[in-house]
Design a protein around this motif. Structure first.
Motif, PDB file in Angstrom:
ATOM      1  N   THR A  73     -11.340   3.200  -1.305  1.00  0.00           N
ATOM      2  CA  THR A  73     -10.445   2.060  -1.491  1.00  0.00           C
ATOM      3  C   THR A  73     -11.237   0.854  -2.010  1.00  0.00           C
ATOM      4  O   THR A  73     -12.466   0.833  -1.947  1.00  0.00           O
ATOM      5  CB  THR A  73      -9.808   1.632  -0.158  1.00  0.00           C
ATOM      6  N   GLN A 111      -5.406   8.994  -0.596  1.00  0.00           N
ATOM      7  CA  GLN A 111      -6.077   7.706  -0.515  1.00  0.00           C
ATOM      8  C   GLN A 111      -5.038   6.593  -0.598  1.00  0.00           C
ATOM      9  O   GLN A 111      -3.923   6.807  -1.061  1.00  0.00           O
ATOM     10  CB  GLN A 111      -7.122   7.554  -1.621  1.00  0.00           C
ATOM     11  N   TYR A 143       0.847  -1.197   0.000  1.00  0.00           N
ATOM     12  CA  TYR A 143       0.000   0.000   0.000  1.00  0.00           C
ATOM     13  C   TYR A 143       0.877   1.241   0.000  1.00  0.00           C
ATOM     14  O   TYR A 143       2.014   1.234   0.505  1.00  0.00           O
ATOM     15  CB  TYR A 143      -0.895   0.021   1.246  1.00  0.00           C
ATOM     16  N   SER A 195      -7.851  -0.594  -6.654  1.00  0.00           N
ATOM     17  CA  SER A 195      -6.867   0.223  -5.931  1.00  0.00           C
ATOM     18  C   SER A 195      -5.525   0.266  -6.641  1.00  0.00           C
ATOM     19  O   SER A 195      -4.610   0.953  -6.180  1.00  0.00           O
ATOM     20  CB  SER A 195      -6.652  -0.325  -4.516  1.00  0.00           C
TER      21      SER A 195
END
Ligand SMILES: *[C@@H]1O[C@H](CO)[C@@H](O)[C@H](O)[C@H]1NC(C)=O
Ligand SMILES: *[C@@H]1O[C@H](CO)[C@@H](O)[C@H](O)[C@H]1NC(C)=O
Ligand SMILES: *[C@@H]1O[C@H](CO)[C@@H](O)[C@H](O)[C@H]1NC(C)=O
Ligand SMILES: *[C@@H]1O[C@H](CO)[C@@H](O)[C@H](O)[C@H]1NC(C)=O
Ligand SMILES: *[C@@H]1O[C@H](CO)[C@@H](O)[C@H](O)[C@H]1NC(C)=O
Ligand SMILES: *[C@@H]1O[C@H](CO)[C@@H](O)[C@H](O)[C@H]1NC(C)=O
Ligand SMILES: *[C@@H]1O[C@H](CO)[C@@H](O)[C@H](O)[C@H]1NC(C)=O
Ligand SMILES: *[C@@H]1O[C@H](CO)[C@@H](O)[C@H](O)[C@H]1NC(C)=O
Ligand SMILES: *[C@@H]1O[C@H](CO)[C@@H](O)[C@H](O)[C@H]1NC(C)=O
Ligand SMILES: *[C@@H]1O[C@H](CO)[C@@H](O)[C@H](O)[C@H]1NC(C)=O
Ligand SMILES: *[C@@H]1O[C@H](CO)[C@@H](O)[C@H](O)[C@H]1NC(C)=O
Length: 585
Positions: free
Chosen positions: A167, A41, A31, A131
């Motif tokens: 997300t 985000q 991430y 994502s």
């Protein structure tokens, strides 16, 4: 030791694949916080990049991609369009591979056999593609095979797709709750938001993509729509797009001022930088067949900047086709994409030398999709009334371990006249068959379908219901061969497939929301004879899960380990050796 290994390699009986070079790559999925549309985000980066790095290989290369899962949930990576000959063990979807648990790594080992073209990889589980985690794959032609155009002055990747500021986990929750995920918040181009072409629609301070070119050159643009579901119209101000390739096959070269690229599709265009550079030029990817001002923001805008540019791009965007209520123009454009049958593909014989139009069809499957339905209180998407229930263990692993009841082979070959069901139902397809699949779209938006392990001929498309008479309109000579196709709402698309690749292969909706809700199945293709054309055995390091979980050895995941292969010749050779033995089996 190295020399010994080398000579061992050379002594192997099965030289064809052992002699092919091996390419190693490490992809680490993690991430990262970015603000592509101005709001911070969490996105999925690969090796820290969003989109991920590109994989550059050549026909017949053996490829080892060591995937590291630094996410907090299971991961599988699929190599969309790579055909994995007889080797579905590397395909990276839930019916062929057990998921890679968080903190684990897993090395995909495959050969890009007899392929060329522009493809992409993406995470296949849990709506993760929403994502990120995607990146391009290029399979170059071998030096001895000419390409049907002058060698371009450069390759440019353009990854487009609709985008939400939520997300993938939030979007998943919405879908699980039976709701629609609504209108996207924007369109990203190479992971970046729009250039501020309009101060009302685009806030200041958004980082946009700039493609830098020199005047008087020709570039190959490899454009991929990796988005969730929005069909995008792609265009570059004042420039033609000369279509040259789609998903592994060369097309008749045709100029377009704008081109529709649907979710999951890949195209190569040749771009001549033949303008006077009085300004920069807009590169646009805008939502197609939509109505209402809420969609205005669903427009990606990047900049084409000549090295001799006199100034910034300004003024209105080049206009989209003016036909939101009539997709006929778009369908005609799609039908005009035809194969260049005199160009060589991966091999030195013409790619159109397979005369598919004169082969008798052995089976027909009429697959109908409708808007999502409620089954036992859950909103689900179906094909022929069956919503796919994900298996607890990959199908062929279940077969090898003689597990029963994991799946059924009863997928209906036409729409059912009964209540829809949730089931793990596969198509029992016949090895060496030559089948026709008619995709009938009774949903309200464009639906896209992709088949793993294969290319198929897109022989027909029309509005209304398909009937046997529709076969009269099929293109039996130069239909394009590809692995993803759109089906217009209220219409059908017919594809022909030669079933020469054994395995269980995913046939899925590329509209991520529909896929997530169960709009997929698998085709199980098994060679009944032991004649050397059977499937490869699973790799030694195959992962186990579900009822086979206790066969899985634990993985030691010290966080310091980065690359097992980086620069290590001995290990690479060993791997090549294993790959070679593997290929000969
Ligand atoms: C990709 O690989 C080919 C063949 O090895 C090479 O010629 C080319 O320069 C590479 N492309 C990039 C962008 O690195
Ligand atoms: C990664 O995976 C491969 C096999 O899938 C294994 O051989 C290797 O040791 C693993 N570990 C690391 C840190 O790359
Ligand atoms: C088709 O491919 C041939 C062979 O490479 C090439 O010479 C020709 O220009 C191509 N034709 C079109 C219409 O794209
Ligand atoms: C910017 O977009 C808004 C909303 O679509 C529109 O009303 C306005 O005319 C646009 N401004 C310019 C300068 O084009
Ligand atoms: C396509 O358009 C370019 C100009 O942008 C032109 O140079 C080229 O000849 C055209 N090619 C074809 C096949 O129409
Ligand atoms: C460059 O081309 C544009 C449109 O094609 C034209 O309006 C402009 O006058 C040209 N500028 C120069 C300096 O030639
Ligand atoms: C969008 O659709 C609505 C209802 O179908 C219609 O009233 C409206 O005129 C349409 N808007 C545009 C811009 O076409
Ligand atoms: C295809 O089917 C027709 C009859 O429908 C038959 O005459 C012909 O021989 C078949 N062709 C092949 C190649 O099997
Ligand atoms: C699958 O198809 C083959 C013929 O291609 C047939 O022999 C077999 O019985 C079928 N299996 C099931 C479960 O229907
Ligand atoms: C298409 O088939 C459906 C039934 O599946 C039927 O309800 C519909 O009227 C047909 N549409 C046309 C245009 O024939
Ligand atoms: C879907 O099918 C129904 C009847 O089965 C028909 O009334 C409707 O027009 C169809 N819609 C589309 C978009 O095909």
């Amino acid at each position: 030791m190295v020399t010994t290994l080398l000579s061992l390699l050379l002594l192997l009986p099965c030289l064809s694949s052992a002699a092919d070079p091996t390419v190693n790559a490490d992809l680490r999925f993690s991430y990262k916080t970015l603000s592509p549309l101005g709001l911070p985000q969490r996105v999925i980066a690969v090796n820290g990049d969003f989109p991920g790095p590109f994989i550059n290989v050549t026909t017949n290369n053996n490829v080892n991609v060591n995937v590291h899962n630094d996410l907090d949930e299971d991961l599988l990576v699929t190599w969309s369009g790579i055909q994995m000959r007889r080797d579905a063990w590397e395909d990276g979807v839930i019916g062929t591979n057990c998921p890679i648990p968080p903190k684990w790594n897993w090395t995909y080992q495959f050969q890009v056999k007899d392929q060329i073209g522009s493809f992409f990889y993406f995470p296949s589980l849990n709506f993760q593609r929403a994502s990120g985690g995607f990146g391009p794959i290029v399979v170059n032609n071998r030096n001895i095979i000419p390409i049907p155009f002058a060698q371009p002055d450069g390759d440019i990747f353009i990854i487009i797709g609709d985008w939400y500021t939520q997300t993938h986990t939030a979007l998943r929750t919405t879908l699980d709750g039976g709701k629609d995920i609504g209108i996207p918040d924007g369109v990203l181009i190479n992971g970046k938001g729009p250039y501020q072409y309009n101060t009302t629609l685009v806030p200041a301070g958004i980082d946009y993509e700039t493609i830098r070119v020199d005047p008087g050159k020709t570039y190959r643009l490899r454009v991929h729509n990796v988005g969730i579901s929005t069909s995008l119209n792609f265009r570059i101000q004042n420039h033609n797009l000369l279509l040259a390739e789609t998903e592994g096959h060369y097309t008749i070269q045709t100029n377009f001022t704008d081109f529709d690229i649907h979710a999951g599709q890949s195209y190569s265009f040749l771009l001549s930088t033949d303008q006077n550079a009085s300004t920069d030029y807009y590169i646009v990817a805008s939502a197609r067949f939509v109505n209402g001002s809420a969609w205005d923001r669903v427009t990606g805008v990047a900049i084409l900047h000549y090295s001799n540019s006199q100034g910034k791009a300004s003024g209105p965007l080049p206009p989209p086709p003016d036909d939101i209520y009539n997709p006929g123009y778009s369908m005609n454009q799609a039908k005009s994409v035809r194969q260049n049958t005199s160009a060589s593909g991966a091999r030195p014989n013409p790619q159109g030398s397979f005369h598919y139009g004169s082969i008798n069809i052995t089976d027909t499957y009429l697959l109908q999709v409708v808007p999502p339905v409620t089954i036992k209180g859950n909103v689900r998407a179906t094909i022929n009334g069956v919503s796919f229930n994900k298996p607890s263990v990959p199908f062929r692993l279940a077969d090898l371990h003689k597990l029963r009841g994991i799946y059924k082979l009863d997928f209906p070959s036409k729409p059912m006249n009964k209540a829809p069901v949730i089931d793990t139902s596969l198509i029992n397809a016949t090895y060496k068959g030559f089948i026709e699949i008619v995709l009938q779209n009774n949903d309200t938006t464009v639906q896209n379908f992709h088949l793993d392990g294969y290319s198929f001929f897109v022989v027909g498309m029309d509005f209304g219901n398909w009937s046997e008479n529709s076969r009269g309109s099929y293109n039996k000579w130069d239909a394009i061969s590809r692995c993803t196709t759109q089906v217009y709402p209220g219409g059908w698309t017919a594809i022909l497939i030669s079933l020469d690749n054994v395995g269980t292969w995913n046939l899925r909706s590329e509209n991520l929301d529909r896929w997530f809700l169960g709009q997929e199945t698998y085709m199980r293709i098994v060679n009944p004879e032991e004649n050397g054309e059977t499937e490869m055995p699973p790799p030694d390091h195959v992962l186990y899960c579900g009822p086979l979980k206790n066969l899985q050895k634990q993985q030691n995941h010290s966080s310091s380990a980065v690359s097992a292969f980086g620069g290590n010749l001995l290990l690479s050779l060993l791997l090549a050796l294993f790959a070679a033995i593997f290929m000969c089996n």
